[in-house]
Design an enzyme around this catalytic site. Structure first.
Site, PDB file in Angstrom:
ATOM      1  N   GLY A 169       0.841  -1.195   0.000  1.00 14.42           N
ATOM      2  CA  GLY A 169       0.000   0.000   0.000  1.00 14.42           C
ATOM      3  C   GLY A 169       0.873   1.240   0.000  1.00 14.42           C
ATOM      4  O   GLY A 169       2.041   1.219  -0.392  1.00 14.42           O
ATOM      5  N   GLY A 170       0.300   2.307   0.525  1.00  9.23           N
ATOM      6  CA  GLY A 170       1.031   3.577   0.562  1.00  9.23           C
ATOM      7  C   GLY A 170       2.307   3.492   1.371  1.00  9.23           C
ATOM      8  O   GLY A 170       3.201   4.333   1.226  1.00  9.23           O
ATOM      9  N   GLY A 403      25.789  11.787 -29.244  1.00  9.46           N
ATOM     10  CA  GLY A 403      25.283  12.522 -28.083  1.00  9.46           C
ATOM     11  C   GLY A 403      25.718  11.877 -26.782  1.00  9.46           C
ATOM     12  O   GLY A 403      25.882  12.552 -25.753  1.00  9.46           O
TER      13      GLY A 403
END
Ligand code: HXC
Length: 513
Positions: A169-170, A403
């Site tokens: 959960g959180g 790059g």
């Protein structure tokens, strides 16, 4: 008085038993240590100073008033690890499944406030069924109080989370904000929604282990940086990790005394294959350059085309970022960029100098990469290097193309020293690709196009597939013989140890998250 002392002793003895012997036995039967055993293993012997031992919850619903356990499911303490002050909390699964109540959260917050005020690392040993269901929003508030402190402490003191049981959960968001997460294989899991909810919502059937076990997060999601086979190994890893980190952002990591010797690296050049198309294992080069057995790899199973980790060079802690030619030819892709960017920022906030070993053919092409945001993710790495103010050195072992040459801590984005081996090829792209583009007409119209291609490729390679064009411009400070690498790096880092580099005044930058 003696009666009162006895009363205190009996309360403390009760606290030591957490949720009781039966639940302790159950914890052991799952192959897990108890919270108290974990802390004792973590801290130097005799150094543990517990506080908040007699805290109890304040809930009177659902018969909770009948179930009072001292400590309320979390042990909070300070102590030392290798003689350094740390603050540690360990959730006690034997008390309401280590679930987080209002008072449980208050204990953790108090510990974090102390750690911040005293500039010392926080280590959280997580083993919890999540929000204390009987407390409702008071528990959720407690979580948020912790999250807020995690964020405020980020970059100030090291925060390490060990997941040694459930974390769902959180509750996952506190570890997620900390600097490092280590999970124990088979006895821990992390997910926002568990298998039952997943099945209800999406009809997908999946086990806890595959949804959010240690291996899943180490290799698939990249949420965790380290895994351990068991509780014992987990605690040892936390202790080792800490040796590379400083107490806080105001100081540097402790160095180990080192006497310079003959630092010549015999035979290191033979690791690089004759053909630029052939792979080799960058970890062999890392092992040779650094102090013996000092490499501590982070995120080992995730985005293996880039290798990151801590090491020691002449006794001092450094962070290494290295392209890995063995995997995807060492290309930078979305995950490698995220992994390396995170590591660069971790080193930078904790004053750990950076060594970059570069052998990169460019960014990985493809729709998958573009659609998953290689633009903004590649930019994260570029951004992370550019804003880093710690000493930074790059060594190009072979390819530095396109790059990716700019991104991999080039001189242009603030690197302090850039070295190259004679085998380096610093160019916009490889000779074959370049030739096919710029000499297309000449090759197509030649009597023997295949031979013309080879000739032009050779011409291009002679001009650009070397480090000398870059050295002539000062983009490379020195082309060095591989055998001299270690001594060069030791001297260069030593010259940078008092480096001062400040970012322009701002509230904070806006890294492309
Ligand atoms: C209160 C809890 C609890 C919880 C477990 N217990 N989770 N008590 N609140 N969240 C208690 C059990 O009642 C039991 O008490 C003891 O802890 C051990 O639990 P068991 O179920 O016997 O253990 P096990 O079989 O190992 O299973 C562990 C578990 C399971 C998988 C964690 O207990 C479980 O699913 N718990 C609920 C998880 C959950 O839904 N939590 C809320 C998530 S939401 P006794 O007395 O028998 O020892 C959340 C939101 C956070 O966390 C939001 C933050 C923003």
């Amino acid at each position: 008085m003696q009666n009162k002392i006895n009363q205190l002793r009996s309360k403390k003895e009760e606290a030591l038993l957490g949720g009781g012997q039966k639940r302790i036995d159950s914890q052991h039967s799952k192959g897990k240590l108890t919270a108290r055993e974990r802390i004792e293993l973590l801290l130097d012997e005799g150094s543990m100073e517990e506080f908040g031992m007699l805290v109890t919850h304040r809930t009177y619903d659902f018969g909770m008033e009948e179930q009072i356990f001292y400590g309320d499911g979390v042990i909070t303490a300070f102590g030392t690890i290798y003689n350094r002050l740390v603050y540690v909390y360990a959730q006690d699964f034997t008390v309401f499944g280590g679930s987080l109540s209002e008072t449980h959260a208050e204990k953790i917050c108090k510990l974090m406030d102390l750690a911040m005020r005293n500039g010392a690392p926080v280590i959280g040993l997580n083993d919890s069924g999540g929000a204390r269901i009987q407390e409702g929003v008071r528990s959720l508030a407690g979580y948020a109080d912790i999250f807020y402190r995690n964020v405020r402490a980020s970059g100030v003191i090291p925060q390490i989370s060990a997941i040694m049981g459930p974390c769902a959960g959180g509750a996952v968001y506190s570890p997620a904000i900390t600097d490092f997460i280590i999970m124990v294989e088979h006895s821990s899991y992390m997910f926002v929604t568990g298998p039952n909810v997943v099945k209800t919502v999406t009809n997908e059937e999946i086990s806890s282990e595959s949804l959010g076990g240690a291996h899943t997060h180490a290799s698939k999601s990249g949420v965790t940086q380290l895994t351990a086979a068991n509780d014992y190994e987990c605690i040892q890893s936390v202790k080792k990790l800490l040796t590379y980190l400083p107490q806080n952002c105001e100081v540097t990591p402790e160095a180990i005394h080192y006497e310079l010797a003959d630092e010549t690296l015999l035979g290191i050049e033979s690791i690089i294959p004759e053909s630029a198309m052939q792979p080799y294992d960058i970890k062999h080069i890392i092992e040779k350059i650094i102090d013996v057995d000092s490499f501590f790899e982070i995120h080992e199973e995730y985005a293996e085309n880039i290798v990151v980790g801590f090491a020691r060079l002449a006794g001092k802690s450094i962070g290494i970022v290295a392209n890995q030619p063995m995997v995807l030819a060492g290309c930078l892709d979305v995950n490698a960029s995220k992994k390396a960017a995170r590591f660069v920022r971790t080193c930078d906030c904790f004053n750990i100098p950076l060594l970059v070993l570069e052998d990169v053919p460019g960014f990985l092409p493809g729709s998958d990469q573009e659609w998953n945001g290689i633009i903004s993710n590649g930019a994260k790495l570029l951004y992370a290097f550019s804003e880093a103010t710690v000493p930074r050195i790059t060594l190009i072992t072979r390819k530095a193309y396109g790059g990716a040459y700019d991104v991999m801590n080039s001189k242009h984005i603030g690197s302090d020293f850039n070295y190259a081996w004679p085998s380096a090829e610093i160019a916009v792209m490889g000779a074959k690709g370049a030739t096919e583009i710029i000499f297309k007409k000449e090759i197509d119209s030649a009597n023997d196009p295949a031979q013309a291609l080879l000739d032009k490729e050779k011409e291009y390679a002679e001009k650009f597939a070397n480090p000398y064009h870059a050295a002539a411009r000062g983009f490379i400070d020195e082309v060095i013989e591989p055998s001299q690498t270690r001594i060069k790096l030791i001297k260069a880092f030593s010259s940078l140890q008092n480096k001062v580099d400040n970012l322009p005044r701002k509230k904070h930058g806006n890294i492309p998250l």
